[in-house]
Design an enzyme around this catalytic site. Sequence first.
Site, PDB file in Angstrom:
ATOM      1  N   GLY A  10       0.383  -1.016  -0.044  1.00 16.38           N
ATOM      2  CA  GLY A  10       0.173   0.030   0.494  1.00 16.38           C
ATOM      3  C   GLY A  10       0.598   1.165   0.031  1.00 16.38           C
ATOM      4  O   GLY A  10       2.133   1.494  -0.146  1.00 16.38           O
ATOM      5  N   GLN A  11      -0.244   2.377  -0.052  1.00 12.41           N
ATOM      6  CA  GLN A  11       0.426   3.983  -0.150  1.00 12.41           C
ATOM      7  C   GLN A  11       1.845   4.168   0.747  1.00 12.41           C
ATOM      8  O   GLN A  11       3.152   4.614   1.205  1.00 12.41           O
ATOM      9  CB  GLN A  11      -0.238   4.715  -0.567  1.00 12.41           C
ATOM     10  CG  GLN A  11      -0.300   4.873  -1.567  1.00 12.41           C
ATOM     11  CD  GLN A  11      -1.662   5.435  -1.295  1.00 12.41           C
ATOM     12  OE1 GLN A  11      -1.897   6.798  -2.571  1.00 12.41           O
ATOM     13  NE2 GLN A  11      -3.384   5.667  -0.846  1.00 12.41           N
ATOM     14  N   LEU A  12       1.261   3.391   2.015  1.00 10.61           N
ATOM     15  CA  LEU A  12       1.893   3.813   3.706  1.00 10.61           C
ATOM     16  C   LEU A  12       2.957   2.545   3.742  1.00 10.61           C
ATOM     17  O   LEU A  12       3.670   3.479   4.343  1.00 10.61           O
ATOM     18  CB  LEU A  12       1.002   4.348   5.101  1.00 10.61           C
ATOM     19  CG  LEU A  12       1.288   4.353   5.984  1.00 10.61           C
ATOM     20  CD1 LEU A  12       2.445   6.102   5.889  1.00 10.61           C
ATOM     21  CD2 LEU A  12       1.080   4.912   7.095  1.00 10.61           C
ATOM     22  N   ILE A  40      -2.622 -12.594   7.316  1.00  2.46           N
ATOM     23  CA  ILE A  40      -3.151 -11.505   8.604  1.00  2.46           C
ATOM     24  C   ILE A  40      -4.945 -12.580   9.557  1.00  2.46           C
ATOM     25  O   ILE A  40      -4.400 -12.438  10.849  1.00  2.46           O
ATOM     26  CB  ILE A  40      -3.065 -10.349   8.264  1.00  2.46           C
ATOM     27  CG1 ILE A  40      -5.018  -9.949   7.919  1.00  2.46           C
ATOM     28  CG2 ILE A  40      -2.141 -10.164   8.371  1.00  2.46           C
ATOM     29  CD1 ILE A  40      -4.890  -8.434   8.695  1.00  2.46           C
ATOM     30  N   ALA A  63      -5.028  -4.017   5.794  1.00  3.39           N
ATOM     31  CA  ALA A  63      -6.596  -3.280   5.699  1.00  3.39           C
ATOM     32  C   ALA A  63      -7.846  -3.173   4.702  1.00  3.39           C
ATOM     33  O   ALA A  63      -6.922  -3.214   3.626  1.00  3.39           O
ATOM     34  CB  ALA A  63      -6.584  -1.798   6.166  1.00  3.39           C
ATOM     35  N   TYR A 128     -16.888   0.004   7.404  1.00  2.00           N
ATOM     36  CA  TYR A 128     -15.317   0.114   7.197  1.00  2.00           C
ATOM     37  C   TYR A 128     -15.592   1.062   8.892  1.00  2.00           C
ATOM     38  O   TYR A 128     -14.212   0.463   9.091  1.00  2.00           O
ATOM     39  CB  TYR A 128     -15.102   1.615   6.146  1.00  2.00           C
ATOM     40  CG  TYR A 128     -13.605   1.761   5.902  1.00  2.00           C
ATOM     41  CD1 TYR A 128     -12.464   0.949   6.417  1.00  2.00           C
ATOM     42  CD2 TYR A 128     -13.060   2.967   6.059  1.00  2.00           C
ATOM     43  CE1 TYR A 128     -11.196   1.750   6.535  1.00  2.00           C
ATOM     44  CE2 TYR A 128     -12.117   4.068   6.673  1.00  2.00           C
ATOM     45  CZ  TYR A 128     -10.970   2.554   6.321  1.00  2.00           C
ATOM     46  OH  TYR A 128     -10.425   3.610   6.026  1.00  2.00           O
ATOM     47  N   LYS A 132     -12.698  -0.854  11.469  1.00  2.00           N
ATOM     48  CA  LYS A 132     -11.902  -0.093  12.694  1.00  2.00           C
ATOM     49  C   LYS A 132     -12.198   0.419  13.353  1.00  2.00           C
ATOM     50  O   LYS A 132     -10.674   0.205  14.988  1.00  2.00           O
ATOM     51  CB  LYS A 132     -11.372   1.799  10.707  1.00  2.00           C
ATOM     52  CG  LYS A 132     -11.313   1.204   9.741  1.00  2.00           C
ATOM     53  CD  LYS A 132      -9.741   0.041   9.652  1.00  2.00           C
ATOM     54  CE  LYS A 132      -8.557   0.596   9.530  1.00  2.00           C
ATOM     55  NZ  LYS A 132      -7.220   0.102   9.594  1.00  2.00           N
ATOM     56  N   TRP A 152      -7.756  11.071   4.214  1.00  2.00           N
ATOM     57  CA  TRP A 152      -7.517  11.252   2.620  1.00  2.00           C
ATOM     58  C   TRP A 152      -5.594  11.202   2.410  1.00  2.00           C
ATOM     59  O   TRP A 152      -5.386  12.639   1.883  1.00  2.00           O
ATOM     60  CB  TRP A 152      -7.434  12.187   3.151  1.00  2.00           C
ATOM     61  CG  TRP A 152      -8.958  12.874   3.310  1.00  2.00           C
ATOM     62  CD1 TRP A 152      -9.795  12.279   3.772  1.00  2.00           C
ATOM     63  CD2 TRP A 152     -10.049  13.696   2.945  1.00  2.00           C
ATOM     64  NE1 TRP A 152     -11.109  12.968   4.194  1.00  2.00           N
ATOM     65  CE2 TRP A 152     -11.232  13.989   3.924  1.00  2.00           C
ATOM     66  CE3 TRP A 152      -9.720  15.195   1.911  1.00  2.00           C
ATOM     67  CZ2 TRP A 152     -12.219  15.524   3.155  1.00  2.00           C
ATOM     68  CZ3 TRP A 152     -10.385  16.677   1.846  1.00  2.00           C
ATOM     69  CH2 TRP A 152     -11.993  16.478   2.187  1.00  2.00           C
TER      70      TRP A 152
END
Length: 292
Positions: A10-12, A40, A63, A128, A132, A152
């Site tokens: 993912g991006q992060l 997971i 996630a 969602y 979370k 965002w």
Amino acid sequence: MKYLITGYKGQLGYDIKRELLKRGVSEEDILAIDKEEMDITDSREVSKIVNDFKPNVIFHCAAWTAVDKAEDMSDACYNVNVVGTKNIVDASLKVGATIIYMSTDYVFDGTKDGLYTEEDIVNPKSVYGRTKFLGEEEIRRNPKHFITRISWVFGINGHNFIRTMLKLAENHQELNVVDDQVGSPTYTVDLAKILVDMALTDKYGTYNVTNSDYCSWAEFAEYIFKSNNKLVKVNKVTTEEYLETTGTKQAYRPRNSRLDKSKLEENFELLPTWKDAVNRYNIELQKEKNNA
């Protein structure tokens, strides 16, 4: 120190690894994995991998993030965001690892007038958001935890709002963009830096972590076009108008996602403004284009 990153594709996750390497952490002290390497939702698999590697810190980025799909696939979303997180926490406790969890502005209903603090009562209105938050509750079982509420998000390694707008700019002269949802765009490069800073402390707890300042999606779009010299007119519409004209069905989205960052400033530091972040991301996008 050894670091495990879930959701590396993912991006992060991608930028957390880049940040660790930048700080001189060696490749063998970083286990950056995605669902192909570790499911997971499989407790045995998680337990074995975590126990074999024995990380000091786990960045839990994996996630289910498809907000709209989650409404129709609530079991699958729950499995990833709650069961998966429980498995990571169980394994983290066995090896004594600090765990850093990425939560979301979606844990709030967005009806508050002012800024949301970490102490405000949550009221998630989407599958969602609920999963979370339940994931947050799992994380709290590990005393050595950081829960970061982010929003965002945009980064070089994946799809995001900026890429979507720039793609649409190729064949649109005007676009309808929602103007009644307000929050903070957040650059994964800035986020990764602060998360690694956190990992090296024991200032555990829940933090709102986004870039500084606030805007609506329409204002965000306007700045994307302006900073990339694209002549696209942005028509500011309400969420209802947008859904009506596009005929799309969406999960509930908070109107007010303005998060108070006083606690972050007190214990660490504020992230740069979102406009500054967009400017730096544009440079990164340009480099990507040049290397393609």
